[in-house]
Design a protein around this motif. Structure first.
Motif, mmCIF file in Angstrom:
data_model
loop_
_atom_site.group_PDB
_atom_site.id
_atom_site.type_symbol
_atom_site.label_atom_id
_atom_site.label_comp_id
_atom_site.label_asym_id
_atom_site.label_seq_id
_atom_site.Cartn_x
_atom_site.Cartn_y
_atom_site.Cartn_z
ATOM 1 N N THR A 1 47.974 41.007 50.952
ATOM 2 C CA THR A 1 47.450 42.331 51.158
ATOM 3 C C THR A 1 46.278 42.427 52.198
ATOM 4 O O THR A 1 45.906 43.238 52.697
ATOM 5 C CB THR A 1 46.907 42.882 49.565
ATOM 6 N N LEU A 2 45.301 41.818 52.053
ATOM 7 C CA LEU A 2 44.545 42.013 53.359
ATOM 8 C C LEU A 2 44.593 41.470 54.577
ATOM 9 O O LEU A 2 43.919 42.437 55.476
ATOM 10 C CB LEU A 2 43.091 40.862 53.432
ATOM 11 N N ALA A 3 45.389 40.924 55.180
ATOM 12 C CA ALA A 3 46.019 40.642 56.437
ATOM 13 C C ALA A 3 46.777 42.085 56.872
ATOM 14 O O ALA A 3 46.864 42.389 57.456
ATOM 15 C CB ALA A 3 47.679 39.942 56.211
ATOM 16 N N GLY A 4 47.269 42.568 55.624
ATOM 17 C CA GLY A 4 48.068 44.004 55.825
ATOM 18 C C GLY A 4 46.953 45.151 56.324
ATOM 19 O O GLY A 4 47.380 45.965 57.143
ATOM 20 N N LEU B 1 48.663 42.575 46.627
ATOM 21 C CA LEU B 1 48.010 43.096 45.116
ATOM 22 C C LEU B 1 48.430 43.930 44.672
ATOM 23 O O LEU B 1 48.599 44.639 43.030
ATOM 24 C CB LEU B 1 46.888 43.082 45.814
ATOM 25 N N GLY B 2 49.308 45.244 45.261
ATOM 26 C CA GLY B 2 49.065 46.886 44.958
ATOM 27 C C GLY B 2 50.864 46.469 44.073
ATOM 28 O O GLY B 2 51.259 46.581 43.442
ATOM 29 N N GLN B 3 51.988 45.313 44.503
ATOM 30 C CA GLN B 3 53.238 44.743 44.169
ATOM 31 C C GLN B 3 52.818 43.948 42.910
ATOM 32 O O GLN B 3 53.419 44.614 41.742
ATOM 33 C CB GLN B 3 53.911 43.902 45.156
ATOM 34 N N THR B 4 51.876 42.775 42.721
ATOM 35 C CA THR B 4 51.352 42.620 41.536
ATOM 36 C C THR B 4 50.362 43.029 40.710
ATOM 37 O O THR B 4 51.147 43.531 39.261
ATOM 38 C CB THR B 4 50.032 41.674 41.875
ATOM 39 N N LEU B 5 49.592 44.368 41.174
ATOM 40 C CA LEU B 5 49.299 45.510 40.046
ATOM 41 C C LEU B 5 50.386 46.808 39.368
ATOM 42 O O LEU B 5 50.680 46.755 38.073
ATOM 43 C CB LEU B 5 48.447 45.856 40.780
ATOM 44 N N LEU C 1 38.945 43.126 41.589
ATOM 45 C CA LEU C 1 38.755 42.635 42.523
ATOM 46 C C LEU C 1 38.733 43.773 43.764
ATOM 47 O O LEU C 1 38.238 43.214 45.189
ATOM 48 C CB LEU C 1 40.556 41.929 42.921
ATOM 49 N N LEU C 2 40.350 44.326 44.265
ATOM 50 C CA LEU C 2 39.857 45.225 45.118
ATOM 51 C C LEU C 2 38.552 46.024 44.670
ATOM 52 O O LEU C 2 39.044 46.550 46.718
ATOM 53 C CB LEU C 2 40.874 46.654 44.009
ATOM 54 N N PHE D 1 35.445 45.182 44.439
ATOM 55 C CA PHE D 1 34.732 44.231 45.663
ATOM 56 C C PHE D 1 34.989 43.669 46.666
ATOM 57 O O PHE D 1 33.987 43.506 47.124
ATOM 58 C CB PHE D 1 34.811 42.621 44.466
ATOM 59 N N LEU D 2 36.585 44.106 47.135
ATOM 60 C CA LEU D 2 37.138 43.661 48.003
ATOM 61 C C LEU D 2 36.578 44.772 48.987
ATOM 62 O O LEU D 2 36.209 44.578 50.097
ATOM 63 C CB LEU D 2 38.838 43.929 48.470
ATOM 64 N N GLY D 3 36.457 45.834 48.413
ATOM 65 C CA GLY D 3 35.564 47.139 49.435
ATOM 66 C C GLY D 3 34.366 46.886 49.672
ATOM 67 O O GLY D 3 33.507 47.450 50.621
ATOM 68 N N LEU D 4 33.250 46.344 48.480
ATOM 69 C CA LEU D 4 32.078 46.898 49.038
ATOM 70 C C LEU D 4 31.729 45.290 49.447
ATOM 71 O O LEU D 4 31.266 45.660 50.586
ATOM 72 C CB LEU D 4 32.058 46.245 47.559
ATOM 73 N N GLY D 5 32.802 44.432 49.382
ATOM 74 C CA GLY D 5 32.655 43.624 50.637
ATOM 75 C C GLY D 5 33.017 43.706 52.138
ATOM 76 O O GLY D 5 32.088 43.981 53.306
ATOM 77 N N ILE D 6 33.815 44.612 52.136
ATOM 78 C CA ILE D 6 34.341 45.361 53.671
ATOM 79 C C ILE D 6 33.210 46.432 53.873
ATOM 80 O O ILE D 6 32.446 45.537 55.052
ATOM 81 C CB ILE D 6 35.220 45.820 53.202
ATOM 82 N N THR D 7 32.662 46.840 52.907
ATOM 83 C CA THR D 7 31.621 47.779 53.479
ATOM 84 C C THR D 7 30.182 47.302 54.305
ATOM 85 O O THR D 7 29.548 47.760 54.518
ATOM 86 C CB THR D 7 31.460 49.087 52.406
ATOM 87 N N SER D 8 30.031 46.174 53.531
ATOM 88 C CA SER D 8 28.461 45.087 53.806
ATOM 89 C C SER D 8 28.887 44.903 54.912
ATOM 90 O O SER D 8 27.997 44.254 55.383
ATOM 91 C CB SER D 8 27.875 43.836 52.878
ATOM 92 N N LEU D 9 30.436 44.147 55.472
ATOM 93 C CA LEU D 9 30.472 43.347 56.496
ATOM 94 C C LEU D 9 30.396 44.568 57.347
ATOM 95 O O LEU D 9 29.488 44.136 58.706
ATOM 96 C CB LEU D 9 31.846 42.841 56.682
ATOM 97 N N MET D 10 31.554 45.193 57.622
ATOM 98 C CA MET D 10 31.090 46.587 58.789
ATOM 99 C C MET D 10 29.102 47.189 58.830
ATOM 100 O O MET D 10 29.034 47.081 60.171
ATOM 101 C CB MET D 10 31.463 48.176 57.992
#
Length: 248
Positions: free
Chosen positions: A60-63, A203-207, A225-226, A228-237
């Motif tokens: 998912t993250l790679a895509g 992750l979407g398929q697993t969900l 998990l999704l 926190f991924l969004g939060l991490g991405i926003t913080s990184l940017m």
């Protein structure tokens, strides 16, 4: 008395919320079949990350990264082209507005037909979302440059290319980065949404599988998990933007 640190207040609030949630689930006030329970969510995440490692697979993250990079590069290039050729922008704007109005998630079955069940269809959905967001930010950022900042370099003899590279583009970077930040989140949302419809991995398929088997602990675990991924991405940017704009 020293004030309680902000991080500690957040930690206490989250701990209290988890405690109330666990107590309500154990006492039957909240049905774990519909809401899950923190202990079950923690057990699912522990199994996914530590025991069998299935959640470490980065489909998912790679895509999302591929969709974001491709969509952003094409969007910025198109935005710059629009600024160089305003007539081309005026001619293509109605068609871009029409395409942007189409709900991309509703187009996901068409992308699945064109690109298959693999990562290609997920990237296509994420790309289509990212492209229009970053394109709008690029055009808005370039247009928002103060005209007074453009007059002085021209009066001093700067060429149009120098004005664009030294004044216009740097001044537009904050607005463009806002588009990047939003585009990266929507790239992730597009990939996950396409995976929910049909996918081989991710992750979407697993969900979707966990939802169909009524495994609410797993569903809630993946949702957190999704998030926190969004939060991490926003913080990184945000960190990257501050680093690049340190000159301002």
């Amino acid at each position: 008395m020293r004030a309680v640190p902000v991080w500690l207040r957040h930690a206490l609030f989250i701990a209290a919320l988890i405690g109330v949630w666990e107590l309500a689930a154990s006492q039957g006030l909240l049905d774990p079949a519909f809401f899950g329970r923190p202990s079950g969510i923690a057990a699912y995440l522990w199994k996914g990350f530590v025991t069998d490692g299935t959640l470490w697979r980065g489909y998912t993250l790679a895509g999302a990264v591929i969709a974001f990079v491709g969509g952003s590069v094409c969007a910025v290039a198109t935005g710059l082209l629009f600024m160089v050729f305003p007539g081309f922008h005026r001619a293509s704007e109605p068609y871009l507005t029409l395409l942007n109005a189409m709900p991309r998630i509703a187009l996901a079955p068409l992308f699945l037909l064109w690109f298959g069940l693999g990562i290609g269809s997920k990237v296509a959905v994420g790309f289509s979302l990212t492209f229009f967001i970053v394109l709008s930010a690029t055009v808005a950022g370039i247009r928002s440059v103060n005209s007074d900042h453009l007059v002085l370099p021209k009066a001093l003899g700067a060429t149009p290319r120098q004005v664009f590279t030294k004044v216009t583009l740097p001044s537009a970077v904050p607005v463009i980065f806002s588009g990047f930040r939003l585009g990266l989140i929507f790239a992730l949302l597009g990939v996950v949404g396409a995976e929910l419809i049909a996918a081989e991995h991710g992750l979407g398929q697993t969900l979707a599988y966990l939802q169909s088997t009524f495994s609410m602990d797993g569903v809630m675990g993946l949702l957190f998990l999704l998030a926190f991924l969004g939060l991490g991405i926003t913080s990184l940017m945000n960190r990257l933007e501050r680093a690049l704009l340190d000159w301002q």
